[in-house]
Motif scaffolding. Structure first.
Motif, short mmCIF file in Angstrom:
data_model
loop_
_atom_site.label_atom_id
_atom_site.label_comp_id
_atom_site.label_asym_id
_atom_site.label_seq_id
_atom_site.Cartn_x
_atom_site.Cartn_y
_atom_site.Cartn_z
N PRO A 112 14.84 -1.38 8.85
CA PRO A 112 15.09 0.03 8.47
C PRO A 112 14.28 0.47 7.26
O PRO A 112 13.81 1.61 7.21
N ALA A 113 14.09 -0.42 6.29
CA ALA A 113 13.35 -0.05 5.08
C ALA A 113 11.88 0.22 5.40
O ALA A 113 11.30 1.21 4.92
N GLU A 114 11.28 -0.65 6.20
CA GLU A 114 9.87 -0.43 6.55
C GLU A 114 9.71 0.80 7.43
O GLU A 114 8.75 1.56 7.27
N LYS A 115 10.63 1.02 8.35
CA LYS A 115 10.56 2.21 9.21
C LYS A 115 10.66 3.47 8.36
O LYS A 115 9.93 4.46 8.59
N VAL A 165 0.83 -1.21 0.00
CA VAL A 165 0.00 0.00 0.00
C VAL A 165 0.87 1.26 0.00
O VAL A 165 0.45 2.31 0.48
N ARG A 166 2.06 1.16 -0.55
CA ARG A 166 3.00 2.28 -0.50
C ARG A 166 2.47 3.52 -1.20
O ARG A 166 2.83 4.65 -0.83
N HIS A 167 1.60 3.34 -2.21
CA HIS A 167 1.05 4.48 -2.94
C HIS A 167 -0.43 4.69 -2.66
O HIS A 167 -1.14 5.30 -3.46
N PHE A 168 -0.88 4.16 -1.53
CA PHE A 168 -2.28 4.31 -1.13
C PHE A 168 -2.29 5.06 0.20
O PHE A 168 -1.66 4.62 1.17
N PHE A 169 -3.01 6.17 0.27
CA PHE A 169 -2.95 7.05 1.44
C PHE A 169 -4.36 7.26 1.99
O PHE A 169 -5.18 7.95 1.39
N PHE A 170 -4.61 6.64 3.12
CA PHE A 170 -5.94 6.68 3.73
C PHE A 170 -5.90 7.54 5.00
O PHE A 170 -5.04 7.35 5.86
N TYR A 171 -6.84 8.47 5.09
CA TYR A 171 -7.00 9.28 6.30
C TYR A 171 -8.38 9.00 6.86
O TYR A 171 -9.38 9.16 6.14
N ALA A 180 7.88 8.15 6.02
CA ALA A 180 7.44 8.95 4.88
C ALA A 180 5.91 9.05 4.85
O ALA A 180 5.34 10.12 4.60
N LYS A 181 5.24 7.94 5.13
CA LYS A 181 3.78 7.95 5.13
C LYS A 181 3.24 8.78 6.30
O LYS A 181 2.15 9.36 6.21
N TYR A 182 4.00 8.85 7.38
CA TYR A 182 3.59 9.70 8.51
C TYR A 182 3.59 11.16 8.10
O TYR A 182 2.67 11.92 8.44
N GLU A 183 4.59 11.58 7.34
CA GLU A 183 4.63 12.97 6.87
C GLU A 183 3.45 13.25 5.95
O GLU A 183 2.85 14.33 6.01
N ILE A 184 3.09 12.29 5.12
CA ILE A 184 1.94 12.46 4.22
C ILE A 184 0.65 12.48 5.03
O ILE A 184 -0.27 13.26 4.75
N LEU A 243 2.05 -2.94 13.75
CA LEU A 243 2.10 -1.62 13.11
C LEU A 243 2.27 -0.51 14.14
O LEU A 243 3.06 0.42 13.93
N ILE A 244 1.54 -0.58 15.25
CA ILE A 244 1.64 0.46 16.28
C ILE A 244 3.04 0.47 16.88
O ILE A 244 3.65 1.53 17.06
N ALA A 245 3.58 -0.73 17.19
CA ALA A 245 4.92 -0.80 17.76
C ALA A 245 5.96 -0.24 16.80
O ALA A 245 6.88 0.49 17.21
N THR A 246 5.83 -0.55 15.51
CA THR A 246 6.81 -0.11 14.51
C THR A 246 6.66 1.38 14.21
O THR A 246 7.65 2.11 14.12
N ALA A 247 5.42 1.85 14.05
CA ALA A 247 5.20 3.26 13.74
C ALA A 247 5.65 4.15 14.88
O ALA A 247 6.23 5.22 14.66
#
Length: 628
Positions: A586-589, A440-446, A594-598, A524-528
């Protein structure tokens, strides 16, 4: 002297001539009768629950029963949700009887009862103590005693806006704005819509205080309920004299509640009312309530808390192994100061994020700081997401592939969430993706479909999707579901960062609620957030377990009214489970960063877009028009 040979099936108790032999079965019965027990009662959005614990904190039985929910009006604005204290109390009675029967615990060994409930408004007549219907426009009782406006009810949007426009100083203690989910906007809505003669007969409770009132007949209020949800500022805080702020009530149009020292809100502490911190002794179980619950009268009833706060009680005291950078290494591992580093995330329909501090920490968009609500002298802050479990449920149920996928999940013997989690892993494996997040790297859900509670504190926030395609398949639904969980994790990070920036020292997250069972979401919560997530032993019962600890505290009351410190009870009774660590990839983080900034940009631009449209409409015939 005759010697006795013990068989493997025998044990003994006593000493000297008083010793006697028991079979193991008899000994277990003896222990069950001799040991003190405590009952916890939890009222959530959809059900009432009860558990019974022993003096070590082990749960001996657990029961639940659905409670009724009425929705007289719904829509984009002003959705209404109502319940009934009569229906809720009946469900509680059934649950208590069930846990007593299943545990085979002697009711005479039950020494204390604790309550928690959603932060909902309960209304009774002050002259006859009868439930007052809250359903407009006629406010007639349909026979169901619908006297509770649920926390989720958004009917008082205009009232909340009026309250916040006062910029009164007490708003500092609710994150700068009073949420539509709080209770004073709902009281003001009733004032604006009820016949005046009916409103004049009303007295108001937070739901948990209503339950301790039903149990004891005593109108004692909890700091947790009134400070967190009714704008009560404890005496001595920022010059507060009575707790209730008279000028605030006069300004917003509730001046009639000031009469007789706020008696219809519970009065003034030490004058015509009494306030207590969590678990302090309210009184003994009344004869009438005892008969309804199947318990003897006189059992100690503890001052209740809002359900999320019971989740804090039931989790953060657990003895867990964390590295020095994930705890306060300057104090003992079980010192109450460790709580300052631990965020309790109580996740169900919505998620509440609770943190304790020694002094007041003001966080924009985070409710509080609240003094005395759990432990006297300490402060709590409450962030939150208006919909998390409900958000995942909604995004799945409204997808075209949902019905067929549910059938597949049922055929596989799984619930929809476990089934989709497995499907996501298979999708990543088939495509040789380095992680599910990559899919979902190019999918942005808010996902603020129900508005934003923290840290933006804007009930008008809504959802948005960038990257939507015409995919109607199960795969498409699975990716939407994953993006929803990704949103929940990123927003959790946003709340944690806002709290730490303001002065909190959160280093770990103690989860509770049904979402703990979702392995992918916890990961996801632990990693984010880049911090450990602690899962309790009683995944589905941490909140009601915390309520039972309130019963233990009430039962410890001495003749002078003092009780055992709540943290000591938590340290003794809390049960550790497992720890979920950040994956450290490191790659997933980097991808999640980047998705956090978006994600932050989506929140910001949505507000900017609304302002642009409002500015364009200003002065036109369309200004102020509501969509049908």
């Amino acid at each position: 002297m005759q010697r006795h040979q013990l068989t493997p099936e025998q044990v003994f108790t006593g000493s000297g001539d008083s010793r006697r032999f028991f079979t193991i079965r008899e000994h277990e019965t003896y222990r069950r009768v001799a040991q003190d027990h405590y009952i916890g009662i939890d009222v959530g959005t959809g059900s009432a629950r009860a558990c019974i614990i022993d003096s070590t904190g082990d749960i001996k039985a657990l029961a639940a029963q659905n409670i009724k929910l009425w929705t007289p009006a719904s829509g984009l604005e002003g959705s209404q949700y109502e319940q009934s204290t009569t229906d809720i109390w009946n469900a509680i009675c059934n649950c208590v009887k069930q846990v007593l029967a299943e545990s085979k615990v002697d009711s005479n060994s039950v020494k204390g009862i604790g309550f928690d409930a959603t932060c909902s408004l309960a209304v009774f007549t002050h002259d006859t103590n009868e439930p007052v219907p809250v359903t407009g426009p006629d406010f007639k009782n349909d026979g169901n005693d619908r006297n509770v406006i649920l926390w989720l009810d958004h009917r008082p949007l205009a009232e909340a806006e009026k309250i916040n426009n006062t910029n009164h100083n007490l708003l500092r203690y609710v994150g700068g704005k009073m949420s539509v989910e709080m209770e004073i906007p709902k009281v003001l809505w009733l004032k604006n819509n009820m016949p005046p003669e009916l409103f004049a007969r009303c007295k108001f409770f937070d739901l948990t205080d209503a339950l301790t009132y039903i149990a004891t007949g005593k109108e004692i209020r909890s700091f947790c309920s009134t400070v967190c949800k009714q704008g009560f500022v404890p005496v001595g805080v920022d010059g507060s004299v009575k707790g209730w702020q008279e000028d605030f009530y006069e300004t917003i149009g509730l001046g009639d509640l000031v009469t007789d020292n706020f008696v219809r809100m519970g009065g003034v502490d030490g004058v015509n009312g009494s306030w207590m911190s969590a678990g302090e002794l309210v009184g003994g179980l009344s004869e009438e309530a005892g008969q309804q619950l199947g318990l003897p009268a006189g059992i100690a009833i503890g001052s209740g808390v809002i359900d999320a706060y019971a989740g804090w009680i039931g989790t953060v005291g657990a003895k867990v192994k964390l590295s020095p950078d994930q705890r306060d290494d300057s104090v003992a591992p079980n010192d109450v100061s460790q709580a300052f580093t631990r965020l309790a995330a109580v996740a169900g329909t919505s998620t509440c994020h609770l943190a304790m501090s020694k002094g007041p920490v003001f966080v924009p968009g985070v409710w509080g700081p609240y003094r005395d609500v759990l432990i006297p002298g300490y402060w709590m802050a409450e962030g939150g997401q208006s919909a998390t479990g409900e958000l995942m449920k909604h995004m799945l149920e409204t997808h075209v592939a949902y019905d067929e996928t549910v059938k597949e999940a049922e055929a596989a013997g799984k619930n929809i969430y476990d089934y989709l989690n497995e499907h996501l892993k298979e999708m990543a494996k088939k495509t040789n993706a380095p992680s599910i997040s990559y899919l979902v790297r190019h999918f942005f859900f808010y996902g603020d479909l129900w508005g934003n509670r923290s840290p933006i504190a804007d009930p008008n926030m809504r959802g948005a999707i960038i990257g939507m395609s015409n995919d109607k398949s199960k795969d498409g639904m699975a990716l939407l579901y994953y993006s929803t969980m990704e949103f929940i994790a990123l927003q959790t990070r946003q709340i944690v960062e806002a709290m730490n920036t303001a002065g909190h020292t959160i280093k770990s997250i103690f989860m509770s609620g049904s979402q703990c069972q979702n392995e992918i979401l916890m990961d996801l919560i632990a990693t984010a957030c880049d911090m450990p997530v602690l899962i309790p032993r009683y995944v589905n019962a941490a909140v009601v377990h915390g309520a039972a600890m309130l019963g233990a505290k009430a039962a410890s009351a001495k003749p002078d009214g003092t009780t055992e410190p709540l943290w000591d009870i938590m340290d003794r009774m809390s049960k550790p489970g497992k720890t979920v660590w950040s994956r450290g990839d490191p790659a997933e983080k980097k991808l999640l960063d980047a998705k956090y900034e978006i994600f932050l940009d989506q929140a910001r631009t949505q507000q900017e877009y609304r302002k642009k449209i409002d500015a364009a409409l200003k002065g036109s015939s369309l200004e102020g028009q509501e969509a049908n």
